[in-house]
Scaffold this motif. Sequence first.
Motif, PDB file in Angstrom:
ATOM      1  N   VAL A 178      43.206 -28.234  44.596  1.00 54.39           N
ATOM      2  CA  VAL A 178      43.109 -27.510  43.248  1.00 54.39           C
ATOM      3  C   VAL A 178      42.490 -28.703  42.278  1.00 54.39           C
ATOM      4  O   VAL A 178      43.093 -29.721  42.425  1.00 54.39           O
ATOM      5  CB  VAL A 178      44.128 -26.776  42.832  1.00 54.39           C
ATOM      6  CG1 VAL A 178      44.476 -25.306  43.487  1.00 54.39           C
ATOM      7  CG2 VAL A 178      45.405 -27.524  42.638  1.00 54.39           C
ATOM      8  N   SER A 179      42.070 -28.105  41.136  1.00 53.48           N
ATOM      9  CA  SER A 179      41.736 -28.882  40.116  1.00 53.48           C
ATOM     10  C   SER A 179      42.349 -28.505  38.842  1.00 53.48           C
ATOM     11  O   SER A 179      42.513 -27.321  38.710  1.00 53.48           O
ATOM     12  CB  SER A 179      40.146 -29.424  39.858  1.00 53.48           C
ATOM     13  OG  SER A 179      39.512 -29.863  41.111  1.00 53.48           O
ATOM     14  N   PHE A 180      42.545 -29.257  38.117  1.00 58.23           N
ATOM     15  CA  PHE A 180      43.621 -28.678  36.852  1.00 58.23           C
ATOM     16  C   PHE A 180      43.687 -29.402  35.506  1.00 58.23           C
ATOM     17  O   PHE A 180      43.390 -30.805  35.697  1.00 58.23           O
ATOM     18  CB  PHE A 180      45.066 -28.312  37.188  1.00 58.23           C
ATOM     19  CG  PHE A 180      45.824 -29.506  37.730  1.00 58.23           C
ATOM     20  CD1 PHE A 180      46.624 -29.890  36.611  1.00 58.23           C
ATOM     21  CD2 PHE A 180      45.850 -29.731  38.759  1.00 58.23           C
ATOM     22  CE1 PHE A 180      47.305 -30.964  36.928  1.00 58.23           C
ATOM     23  CE2 PHE A 180      46.883 -30.922  38.926  1.00 58.23           C
ATOM     24  CZ  PHE A 180      47.450 -31.460  38.047  1.00 58.23           C
ATOM     25  N   ALA A 181      43.829 -28.766  34.544  1.00 63.13           N
ATOM     26  CA  ALA A 181      43.823 -29.459  33.197  1.00 63.13           C
ATOM     27  C   ALA A 181      45.151 -29.107  32.595  1.00 63.13           C
ATOM     28  O   ALA A 181      45.448 -27.744  32.409  1.00 63.13           O
ATOM     29  CB  ALA A 181      42.691 -29.120  32.346  1.00 63.13           C
ATOM     30  N   PHE A 189      52.513 -25.720  25.792  1.00 66.92           N
ATOM     31  CA  PHE A 189      51.554 -26.436  26.666  1.00 66.92           C
ATOM     32  C   PHE A 189      50.468 -25.318  27.482  1.00 66.92           C
ATOM     33  O   PHE A 189      50.969 -24.263  27.446  1.00 66.92           O
ATOM     34  CB  PHE A 189      52.300 -27.226  27.921  1.00 66.92           C
ATOM     35  CG  PHE A 189      53.244 -26.447  28.789  1.00 66.92           C
ATOM     36  CD1 PHE A 189      52.748 -25.869  30.143  1.00 66.92           C
ATOM     37  CD2 PHE A 189      54.551 -26.158  28.587  1.00 66.92           C
ATOM     38  CE1 PHE A 189      53.551 -24.925  30.643  1.00 66.92           C
ATOM     39  CE2 PHE A 189      55.280 -25.208  29.216  1.00 66.92           C
ATOM     40  CZ  PHE A 189      54.707 -24.895  30.354  1.00 66.92           C
ATOM     41  N   ALA A 190      49.478 -25.850  27.897  1.00 71.43           N
ATOM     42  CA  ALA A 190      48.477 -25.090  28.397  1.00 71.43           C
ATOM     43  C   ALA A 190      48.291 -25.644  29.835  1.00 71.43           C
ATOM     44  O   ALA A 190      48.121 -26.891  29.999  1.00 71.43           O
ATOM     45  CB  ALA A 190      47.271 -24.677  27.763  1.00 71.43           C
ATOM     46  N   VAL A 191      48.005 -24.847  30.848  1.00 68.12           N
ATOM     47  CA  VAL A 191      47.643 -25.190  32.223  1.00 68.12           C
ATOM     48  C   VAL A 191      46.480 -24.467  32.559  1.00 68.12           C
ATOM     49  O   VAL A 191      46.524 -23.049  32.694  1.00 68.12           O
ATOM     50  CB  VAL A 191      48.612 -25.100  33.191  1.00 68.12           C
ATOM     51  CG1 VAL A 191      48.253 -25.619  34.476  1.00 68.12           C
ATOM     52  CG2 VAL A 191      49.984 -25.959  32.913  1.00 68.12           C
ATOM     53  N   LEU A 192      45.513 -24.783  32.934  1.00 64.40           N
ATOM     54  CA  LEU A 192      43.936 -24.250  33.716  1.00 64.40           C
ATOM     55  C   LEU A 192      43.705 -24.741  34.872  1.00 64.40           C
ATOM     56  O   LEU A 192      43.710 -26.122  35.150  1.00 64.40           O
ATOM     57  CB  LEU A 192      42.983 -24.433  32.709  1.00 64.40           C
ATOM     58  CG  LEU A 192      43.023 -23.793  31.425  1.00 64.40           C
ATOM     59  CD1 LEU A 192      41.714 -24.192  30.269  1.00 64.40           C
ATOM     60  CD2 LEU A 192      43.435 -22.724  31.274  1.00 64.40           C
ATOM     61  N   VAL A 193      43.865 -23.852  36.003  1.00 62.47           N
ATOM     62  CA  VAL A 193      43.515 -24.396  37.494  1.00 62.47           C
ATOM     63  C   VAL A 193      42.506 -23.649  38.004  1.00 62.47           C
ATOM     64  O   VAL A 193      42.234 -22.402  37.729  1.00 62.47           O
ATOM     65  CB  VAL A 193      44.971 -23.999  38.383  1.00 62.47           C
ATOM     66  CG1 VAL A 193      44.958 -24.200  39.677  1.00 62.47           C
ATOM     67  CG2 VAL A 193      46.096 -24.854  37.700  1.00 62.47           C
ATOM     68  N   ALA A 194      41.828 -24.285  38.855  1.00 60.08           N
ATOM     69  CA  ALA A 194      40.734 -23.930  39.722  1.00 60.08           C
ATOM     70  C   ALA A 194      40.549 -24.492  41.049  1.00 60.08           C
ATOM     71  O   ALA A 194      41.147 -25.542  41.126  1.00 60.08           O
ATOM     72  CB  ALA A 194      39.436 -23.910  39.199  1.00 60.08           C
ATOM     73  N   GLY A 195      40.345 -23.600  42.094  1.00 60.26           N
ATOM     74  CA  GLY A 195      40.236 -24.119  43.239  1.00 60.26           C
ATOM     75  C   GLY A 195      40.395 -23.386  44.418  1.00 60.26           C
ATOM     76  O   GLY A 195      39.686 -23.333  45.695  1.00 60.26           O
ATOM     77  N   SER A 196      41.576 -22.484  44.665  1.00 61.93           N
ATOM     78  CA  SER A 196      41.902 -21.929  45.925  1.00 61.93           C
ATOM     79  C   SER A 196      42.541 -20.640  45.780  1.00 61.93           C
ATOM     80  O   SER A 196      42.814 -20.366  44.633  1.00 61.93           O
ATOM     81  CB  SER A 196      42.747 -22.889  46.696  1.00 61.93           C
ATOM     82  OG  SER A 196      43.956 -23.092  46.419  1.00 61.93           O
ATOM     83  N   ASN A 197      42.735 -20.046  46.835  1.00 60.56           N
ATOM     84  CA  ASN A 197      43.311 -18.665  46.640  1.00 60.56           C
ATOM     85  C   ASN A 197      44.817 -18.575  46.436  1.00 60.56           C
ATOM     86  O   ASN A 197      45.550 -17.757  45.964  1.00 60.56           O
ATOM     87  CB  ASN A 197      43.076 -17.731  48.000  1.00 60.56           C
ATOM     88  CG  ASN A 197      41.719 -17.386  48.450  1.00 60.56           C
ATOM     89  OD1 ASN A 197      41.050 -16.927  47.555  1.00 60.56           O
ATOM     90  ND2 ASN A 197      41.349 -17.527  49.768  1.00 60.56           N
ATOM     91  N   ASN A 198      45.193 -19.804  46.440  1.00 63.29           N
ATOM     92  CA  ASN A 198      46.922 -20.182  46.048  1.00 63.29           C
ATOM     93  C   ASN A 198      47.017 -20.658  44.559  1.00 63.29           C
ATOM     94  O   ASN A 198      47.859 -21.466  44.292  1.00 63.29           O
ATOM     95  CB  ASN A 198      47.635 -20.857  46.928  1.00 63.29           C
ATOM     96  CG  ASN A 198      47.126 -22.343  47.262  1.00 63.29           C
ATOM     97  OD1 ASN A 198      45.888 -22.563  46.729  1.00 63.29           O
ATOM     98  ND2 ASN A 198      48.046 -23.254  47.871  1.00 63.29           N
ATOM     99  N   SER A 199      45.856 -20.458  43.927  1.00 61.14           N
ATOM    100  CA  SER A 199      46.017 -21.132  42.576  1.00 61.14           C
ATOM    101  C   SER A 199      47.251 -20.697  41.661  1.00 61.14           C
ATOM    102  O   SER A 199      47.651 -21.474  40.829  1.00 61.14           O
ATOM    103  CB  SER A 199      44.501 -20.796  41.658  1.00 61.14           C
ATOM    104  OG  SER A 199      43.369 -21.201  42.280  1.00 61.14           O
ATOM    105  N   HIS A 200      47.500 -19.317  41.653  1.00 66.39           N
ATOM    106  CA  HIS A 200      48.656 -18.955  41.025  1.00 66.39           C
ATOM    107  C   HIS A 200      49.982 -19.706  41.571  1.00 66.39           C
ATOM    108  O   HIS A 200      50.697 -20.100  40.572  1.00 66.39           O
ATOM    109  CB  HIS A 200      48.944 -17.422  41.275  1.00 66.39           C
ATOM    110  CG  HIS A 200      50.241 -16.980  40.672  1.00 66.39           C
ATOM    111  ND1 HIS A 200      50.233 -16.673  39.449  1.00 66.39           N
ATOM    112  CD2 HIS A 200      51.315 -16.697  41.126  1.00 66.39           C
ATOM    113  CE1 HIS A 200      51.432 -16.181  39.009  1.00 66.39           C
ATOM    114  NE2 HIS A 200      52.232 -16.355  40.041  1.00 66.39           N
TER     115      HIS A 200
END
Length: 545
Positions: free
Chosen positions: A63-66, A370-381
């Motif tokens: 996953v990538s995240f900010a 705080f804020a978290v944004l995630v992208a990448g896989s089916n387990n992103s949650h």
Amino acid sequence: MMYSIWLLLLASVNAQQATACPLFGPAFPAPTALSTDETFLSATKELTSKLNEAIENGDLPSVSFALQIFTGQEPDSAFSFYHTDDLIKSGAVGVNEVDGNSIFRIGSISKLWTMFLYMTFGGIRHFHEPVSKYIPEIRANQSSLQSANALDHVKWEDVAIGELASHQAGILNNYLGFQQSTLQSQGFPILSESEQLTCGNTRQCDRAEFFDGVLQRRPLAATSHTPLYSNSGFQILGYALESMLDASYEDILVDRLIKPLNLTRSSLHAPDPDLAAIPYNETAGGIFSSANDMATFGRAILSNTLIDPAVTRRWLKPSAHMASLRSSVGAPWEIYSYSTPRRVDLYGKAGDLGLYSSFIGLSPDHNAGFAVLVAGSNNSHQSTALISDIVADTLLPTLDTVARNQALERFGGTYKLVTEDTNSSITISADDRPGLHVESWISNSVDMYETLMTLAKVSDPSAISIRLQPNGLQSSGRMGFSAVIYTLGTPSDSGPITGSCSSWMTFDTFVYGNVGLSEFEFDVDDNGYATSISPRALRITLPKA
């Protein structure tokens, strides 16, 4: 009789050690200048180490995240952390390195946007209105089902806007379902043509199709019976919003949120792919935003940029409890209760859509979030939840520590007035308990702790402790605090009634000349530092020594 309960509870603490029983809410004024505070900066080093460790040991796979931590007081985020996975780095479409401007899909955080829009033009005043007032399709259905039974038909006349906003309408989650062909071999019956969904799975339903399907569904529970998450409920709220303001949802969003806050990377439409974090070289529709924009949005809520402070306070409240003692639901808040170092509620909203996941969390006690944004896989949650847990577990105790340290610096010390006729003083300190500690209190040469002990018939000085908590009341150069006279805790095996924290019940029960003993205020200078203190019931102002 006015203060008999107060005396009774104080008398019950004889020969025991006073323990913290604060009022619910901020223990100290919210911290300021977080980005330059040494305690906070030290905690961010620990947070960075924990996040890097989670990446390296595979707890955050593919996953990538900010991540950004922000306050309602500073214009820029106090802390940022970005991670770019190999799938993004090597992708042919989108950014190759995630930063604060990288665009992600935010999924159900759009529900928070929707409720923010409600707050901008009336707050919660619409919450008790029936949603049918604004939806003609529901009114038409309602009139044709007036005598229908409650098991088979939703009683839409009972469904209020506030119940939709807090997931308590008892209606369906989504108007969609499993594909019939994939389940017939697993024990499900063949559906007739009239029973099959014509939209929702293969294509988005238009308004007519949506209401045709939704109004045919049976209720899942009675209204306000229990929270049941409903995406469809928020689609209905969007339609109601359009009716109230006689405009499209997109126009309302742009005019009341995106433009006023200058959210340059947020939209209802797919962005320029070169600006987005796109795993697997895929693009898709949905709601879009960036970490910078999400921090700006959170900051606007905390600082009441577009909403009246009284409306924000009403909005940031639970609507119902959940089965877990650590979670509640708001409109549409997902509220998580932390017990360390004291009870603090984190007002959050999560979103999941495809390979994307997101979370925003606000701590009103600390004016931070705080804020978290995630992208990448089916387990992103799962990755988003883990990152959010790591952040909250580190951040909330740190914010309490920073707030305590700053409160001691601003308000701690001795205040006194000594004349021929007066010898009065108050010494303020802080320790590991909630609130500023009234360490000593002399009024006209009389020890007020001894006065309280006499009134309560208490012989042990450790049985009484006085703490000052901010009460949210302030005007130019003045800040209000509430004096909480702690009663004693009960054994750890006590029940919820005998072990309850009763400060809120006994608060303001001792009144002298129509002024409560609980009423304190500080005069503060332009930098927020106290120059004097006034225990208002004693009709005196004590300058800081």
